[in-house]
Design a protein around this motif. Structure first.
Motif, PDB file in Angstrom:
ATOM      1  N   SER A 430       0.828  -1.208   0.000  1.00  0.00           N
ATOM      2  CA  SER A 430       0.000   0.000   0.000  1.00  0.00           C
ATOM      3  C   SER A 430       0.865   1.261   0.000  1.00  0.00           C
ATOM      4  N   TYR A 494      -3.891  -1.255  -4.104  1.00  0.00           N
ATOM      5  CA  TYR A 494      -4.798  -2.419  -4.078  1.00  0.00           C
ATOM      6  C   TYR A 494      -4.861  -3.058  -5.462  1.00  0.00           C
ATOM      7  N   SER A 573      -6.998 -10.386 -10.398  1.00  0.00           N
ATOM      8  CA  SER A 573      -6.903 -10.083  -8.967  1.00  0.00           C
ATOM      9  C   SER A 573      -7.343 -11.298  -8.163  1.00  0.00           C
ATOM     10  N   MET A 586      -3.952  -9.849  -0.957  1.00  0.00           N
ATOM     11  CA  MET A 586      -4.499  -9.409  -2.241  1.00  0.00           C
ATOM     12  C   MET A 586      -3.340  -9.327  -3.230  1.00  0.00           C
TER      13      MET A 586
END
Length: 705
Positions: A430, A494, A573, A586
């Protein structure tokens, strides 16, 4: 029992007599022992006692009562540590064996289903072995036993909980009992025996009586029952007076209803009225079964479907004190007719346990398993004996004494104590965390530096050092490096489907374009120097067509690989819940790993090709030669990506992404520093060397000196 006999009992507790198939003509003004068994098991539940010992007398009361206890305790999940039958004869060896089991440290609660005859030898042995710290549960059969009045037993029996049938006071009964006096004319054997026992005298019409050769004192006639303690009346079963009273009044009410033919009193329609001179037993029995009245003591009298009268029990706590005094304190009640969850009520604050303790003793084989653990039954032992095993990874138990652990949902994970599920931590590289922010800052800084160098090259485009190194290719390479640095930003943040599709493709195509520019620069240098030779075939490759062809053709192959990749099995994803327990990683799944490997392999091929060609051109004249710088830059580039592969495969989650971003930044910075920083140094800090005269006059020396 003969079929013609109709009986109403005031004292029999045997459960078997409630079977109307075998004993259809039997009634009693007391509940059977099964009701008391239910009360005892509910008392066990009230105090959370699950590991219990049972002693039973060798008679119907003991054996049937103990079997009823076993069944009821099993229904409620309790376990019996031992069940011992008290011997009918005074066997010291057998009693010692029983007491050894009583002394077991884990057994704190002992229920005794026994009549008084069996109790005294047992308590003598228990007292002699100084057994204490036990909670004795006394049934109504020995609640008023003489063992409570033997001071030697007080230490052992202190804290005993006893069930006693609720006996409301019958108006005038106490005065009636106190006024009783024996009379030979009455021929009352019980009263005579009672009188002679409690007053230690002999009733007789003769003036002299000899007993075993010794003179026996006679009763004087001045003895009075008023002087006796209440406990003596209780020990001689005077507590059963209310049951006998109710039995007599039940008969009276049944007879009254039958003779008066009053349907409102409960006589069924199929029962005819009776006359005193023509009264059949079956008529009276049917009438008695349906009576329902309130006696003078305020007690409701009626019979249930088993022919028993519902009973209320009082739970008493026997408390003995060092000063020699004692008391039986009512600490609870049990109503047999109430709903299951309301039958028993106790006041724990009134109870004094053995050794004067006020805290409820623990009576369990194994301590409760706290949340986060499950019970694991010990092989060959009752279910109450178990070990507490921690819940395995990914599972919880959120209440005590759980038999099994529950798996958390896929997006949840247990707390450290495994007592509840919490959402899993979502992990990705992030911008908000230090690692992601640092890489982003470095990426943007490198892009700005590269853009600044591009501006410098454009500003000084007409200087000899810029012209000498194919400025158009330099512009393209600098622009490609800016894109390389900026494409690393796609890896941070993300992972969405769009970014997953774009980032590896952008990385592969842009770097292939950058290496193609370097390859074109190297080949251009080689062509330029070799075309100066007479009759050189390289002259036909001079011009812009060769570098443009390289710049277009080499990245085009990478584009074809990437298009095929996106068309067949593209990246996507993915929420990875397997790699790291308690964390949802993720990530961008690469889809076809084969296509990803082909992309890297082709980029590696271009790098090695550029390195090889630059290495071959390193001995050309150095004034206009970038081959040495390109060789060094390719060494850095190949080293970075060779180190990247094992590092990439050995990391997981966001650190895997960080490794790739670092490799992009390191390799791009290596190209920038190796090829362009030396030229900027000359342009900005050594302008005197940035002249055609200086460059052409020192062809034998390196321009960087």
């Amino acid at each position: 029992m003969a079929g013609s006999q109709k009986k109403i009992s005031y004292g029999s507790l045997l459960p078997l007599l409630g079977d109307k198939q075998q004993f259809p003509s039997f009634l009693r003004t007391i509940s059977n022992f099964t009701v008391e068994v239910v009360g005892i098991t509910q008392l066990m539940k009230q105090f959370s006692w699950t590991w219990i010992g049972i002693l039973a007398s060798d008679n119907d009361i003991g054996r049937e009562g103990s079997q009823g206890l076993l069944q009821e305790l099993a229904k409620r999940g309790n376990c019996v540590a031992f069940l011992e039958i008290l011997p009918a004869y005074n066997s010291k060896s057998r009693l010692r064996q029983i007491v050894e089991k009583i002394k077991a440290p884990s057994v704190k609660v002992i229920i005794v289903c026994s009549t008084q005859l069996y109790l005294i030898p047992l308590m003598e042995e228990v007292t002699m072995q100084n057994v204490s710290g036990k909670v004795w549960i006394a049934t109504t059969q020995w609640r008023y036993s003489l063992v409570f009045y033997i001071k030697e037993n007080w230490k052992t029996l202190n804290g005993t909980l006893g069930f006693a049938k609720y006996n409301p006071e019958i108006p005038g009964f106490q005065e009636f009992v106190h006024n009783i006096t024996p009379s030979p004319a009455n021929n009352d054997y019980f009263l005579t025996l009672f009188w002679e026992t409690v007053f230690h005298c002999k009733l007789s019409n003769n003036n002299t009586v000899m007993s075993a050769g010794k003179a026996t004192s006679f009763c004087t006639g001045t003895e009075s029952l008023k002087k006796l303690q209440t406990s003596i009346f209780e020990s001689y079963s005077f507590q059963e007076a209310i049951s006998a009273y109710n039995a007599a009044y039940a008969i009276a009410h049944g007879l009254h209803s039958l003779l008066s033919c009053d349907s409102k009193d409960g006589i069924p329609e199929n029962v005819s009225c009776a006359a005193v001179t023509n009264l059949h037993p079956w008529q009276l029995f049917t009438s008695i079964k349906t009576v329902h009245f309130m006696n003078t003591a305020g007690q409701e009298v009626y019979f249930d479907i088993h022919g028993d009268m519902p009973t209320q029990y009082v739970i008493q706590n026997f408390q003995f004190f060092p000063n020699g005094t004692s008391q039986a304190v009512n600490v609870g009640i049990f109503n047999s007719w109430a709903p299951n969850d309301e039958q028993i009520q106790t006041d724990i604050t009134l109870i004094l346990w053995n050794d004067g303790a006020t805290k409820v003793p623990r009576a369990v084989c194994s301590e409760s398993c706290v949340p986060g653990y499950r019970k694991s039954t010990r092989k060959g032992q009752p279910i109450c004996c178990f070990d507490c095993v921690p819940c395995s990874e990914g599972k919880i138990s959120n209440y005590s004494n759980s038999n099994d652990c529950t798996r958390c949902a896929d997006d949840q994970w247990p707390t450290y104590a495994h007592e509840k599920c919490i959402p899993k931590t979502i992990e990705f590289l992030s911008y908000k965390e230090p690692l992601g922010a640092s890489l982003a800052a470095v990426s943007i800084s490198c892009a700005i530096i590269t853009a600044s160098i591009l501006c410098i090259f454009i500003k000084f485009k007409d200087t000899p050092i810029i012209k000498a190194n194919n400025r158009d290719l330099s512009y393209l390479l600098l622009f490609a490096l800016i894109l390389c640095f900026l494409c690393s930003l796609i890896f941070i943040g993300y992972p969405k489907t769009e970014t997953c599709l774009l980032r590896q493709v952008a990385f592969g195509v842009i770097f292939s374009f950058s290496i193609s520019c370097i390859l074109a620069k190297t080949i251009t240098v080689i062509i330029a120097f070799n075309s100066t030779k007479p009759n050189s075939p390289m002259r036909k490759w001079m011009g812009t067509k060769t570098p443009i062809s390289i710049i277009i053709f080499c990245p085009l192959i990478q584009v074809i690989i990437c298009v095929a990749w996106l068309s067949t099995d593209p990246p996507f994803s993915n929420a990875n819940m397997v790699i790291k327990p308690g964390t949802i990683i993720m990530e961008c799944h690469e889809g076809s790993l084969t296509a990803f490997d082909w992309m890297l392999a082709y980029m590696g091929f271009l790098s090695l090709l550029s390195f090889a060609i630059a290495f071959l051109a390193r001995k050309l004249p150095a004034t206009f030669n970038e081959a040495q710088l390109i060789t060094f830059s390719m060494v850095v580039f190949v080293s970075v990506w060779a180190s990247f592969i094992p590092a990439y495969l050995s990391t997981q989650g966001k650190y895997m992404v960080a490794v790739e971003v670092f490799a992009i930044l390191a390799s791009g910075s290596g190209l920038l520093c190796s090829i362009f920083v030396p030229k900027c140094y000359i342009i900005l800090l050594k302008p005197e060397k940035n002249t055609k005269k200086h460059l052409t006059g020192k062809t034998g020396h390196n321009t960087m000196k």
